[in-house]
Design an enzyme around this catalytic site. Sequence first.
Site, PDB file in Angstrom:
ATOM      1  N   CYS A 189       4.978 -42.986  78.849  1.00  0.00           N
ATOM      2  CA  CYS A 189       5.275 -44.372  79.304  1.00  0.00           C
ATOM      3  C   CYS A 189       6.370 -44.378  80.360  1.00  0.00           C
ATOM      4  O   CYS A 189       7.203 -45.299  80.414  1.00  0.00           O
ATOM      5  CB  CYS A 189       5.649 -45.289  78.145  1.00  0.00           C
ATOM      6  SG  CYS A 189       4.348 -45.517  76.958  1.00  0.00           S
ATOM      7  N   LYS A 212      12.308 -45.696  65.204  1.00  0.00           N
ATOM      8  CA  LYS A 212      12.842 -44.454  65.784  1.00  0.00           C
ATOM      9  C   LYS A 212      14.138 -44.047  65.081  1.00  0.00           C
ATOM     10  O   LYS A 212      14.748 -43.049  65.423  1.00  0.00           O
ATOM     11  CB  LYS A 212      13.087 -44.633  67.280  1.00  0.00           C
ATOM     12  CG  LYS A 212      11.793 -44.823  68.082  1.00  0.00           C
ATOM     13  CD  LYS A 212      12.091 -44.785  69.562  1.00  0.00           C
ATOM     14  CE  LYS A 212      11.026 -45.428  70.410  1.00  0.00           C
ATOM     15  NZ  LYS A 212       9.818 -44.618  70.552  1.00  0.00           N
TER      16      LYS A 212
HETATM   17  N1  7TS Z   1      12.586 -47.547  75.567  1.00  0.00           N
HETATM   18  C1  7TS Z   1      12.630 -46.232  75.360  1.00  0.00           C
HETATM   19  C2  7TS Z   1      13.726 -45.413  75.993  1.00  0.00           C
HETATM   20  C3  7TS Z   1      11.673 -45.626  74.535  1.00  0.00           C
HETATM   21  O1  7TS Z   1      11.724 -44.312  74.322  1.00  0.00           O
HETATM   22  C4  7TS Z   1      10.656 -46.422  73.946  1.00  0.00           C
HETATM   23  C5  7TS Z   1       9.556 -45.827  73.113  1.00  0.00           C
HETATM   24  C6  7TS Z   1      10.693 -47.806  74.168  1.00  0.00           C
HETATM   25  C7  7TS Z   1      11.653 -48.320  75.003  1.00  0.00           C
HETATM   26  C8  7TS Z   1       9.702 -48.724  73.517  1.00  0.00           C
HETATM   27  O2  7TS Z   1       9.917 -48.762  72.150  1.00  0.00           O
HETATM   28  P1  7TS Z   1       8.921 -49.544  71.175  1.00  0.00           P
HETATM   29  O3  7TS Z   1       9.358 -49.147  69.804  1.00  0.00           O
HETATM   30  O4  7TS Z   1       9.104 -50.999  71.433  1.00  0.00           O
HETATM   31  O5  7TS Z   1       7.545 -49.063  71.510  1.00  0.00           O
HETATM   32  N2  7TS Z   1       9.260 -44.481  73.433  1.00  0.00           N
HETATM   33  C9  7TS Z   1       8.196 -43.776  73.007  1.00  0.00           C
HETATM   34  C10 7TS Z   1       8.042 -42.428  73.336  1.00  0.00           C
HETATM   35  O6  7TS Z   1       8.846 -41.791  73.989  1.00  0.00           O
HETATM   36  N3  7TS Z   1       6.891 -41.982  72.791  1.00  0.00           N
HETATM   37  O7  7TS Z   1       6.311 -42.999  72.126  1.00  0.00           O
HETATM   38  C11 7TS Z   1       7.115 -44.113  72.265  1.00  0.00           C
END
Ligand code: 7TS
Length: 414
Positions: free
Chosen positions: A372, A234
């Site tokens: 999510c 991200k």
């Molecule tokens: N926390 C937040 C605030 C997030 O936006 C996300 C992923 C995660 C945790 C988890 O991150 P990961 O890289 O371990 O999957 N958010 C999103 C979203 O908003 N759309 O796809 C993934």
Amino acid sequence: MEHIANITTGLDIAQIRKDFPILQQQVHGKPLVYFDNGATTQKPQVVIDAEARYYEEYNSNVHRGVHHLSQVATDAYEKARHIVAGYINAAHSHEIIFTKGTTDGINLVANTMSRRFLKAGDSVIISSMEHHSNIVPWQIACEEAGATLKVIPITEKGELRMDVYESMLDDTVKMVAVTYVSNTLGTVNPVQDIIALAHARNIPVLIDAAQAIQHISIDVQALQPDFLVFSGHKIYGPTGTGVLYGTTEWLNKLPPYQGGGDMIKTVTFAKTIYNELPYKFEAGTPNIAGSIALGTAIEYLQQIGLPEIQQREEALMAYAMQELRKIDGIRFIGDAKNRSGVISFLVHNIHPFDMGELLDQQGIAVRTGHHCTEPLMDLFQVPGTVRASLTFYNTKEEIDKLVAGVKRAASMLL
Ligand code: 7TS
């Protein structure tokens, strides 16, 4: 800050966009308009090259071989750790643990914290706007320990009820875990106050910075979270990379998460002595290429300048809000005073999936669904939202296309 947005920040965006090969392509015969940066950001060529260069020139395992390639790989991997430490101003590089991502980091803390520090009758505080990644690991931890999960409520605008939070901080609370920025509402939470209130009672705090790290300057020594997690993908880095920052004190107090190579000093069948930080939490061969390329991504961001990025993103957000507000029947889910990166909305009673599909036909990528954050959808009593998430390489023209696209889709669906 509701003003006519001034998008000029001195950044040469046309030039910057050339750094991202994927942005040059067409989707359904239209130039790609990518507004799904909250799910994952696109990667600049330097990041793609850094990952390829590892495999082309010095692919080798880290912390093991005395041979040349292994030393080059180890140096590059540890340099990346140093870059991350500098980016968030950690006091020590060993406070940076490389993970697979935010989810992995939160699971690490929830698992080890509950094994050592959670018992029946204790409680953990999260908030109503958490991503499932910052809910489910704590549910598992609480269930196994016989502890209770408590949830900070939010207002209709999507802001935390800080008064309620304060009253929730009693002697049973052993951990507070909250998101810095909501991935669905865009709300920027007052994390400084959240941490200070918890610390006044000696309660540790984990900050989920998955949606903050790419938009907001974070100084962990000033903010003083006990843990802070984010995902590499991200912040313009590769997928399968991430960071857990923890204070030396807490990382030393926690037991290991996974056992295996690299996390040990010596092993006998009778007893294993664990390695020192950060290796104690990095069992097995890590994502070497990915973490190195994450370091490159952060250097790329630093070269452009986070203050300039922040200024541009604020201007883009203000412009997007100003223009989207003009759409007939639009309703925003979350309207916090302090927000970053993310705009969630619905138009009349159009299902978000239908809107998303018609936008895709126009080359516009948005996210639709519950993001999510199912409990948040239940609170707002919606099946999901259309979410546009912006970053600095987006343009005013792309926002105009989004607004026109939403209007066109609405006219077809109503
Ligand atoms: N926390 C937040 C605030 C997030 O936006 C996300 C992923 C995660 C945790 C988890 O991150 P990961 O890289 O371990 O999957 N958010 C999103 C979203 O908003 N759309 O796809 C993934």
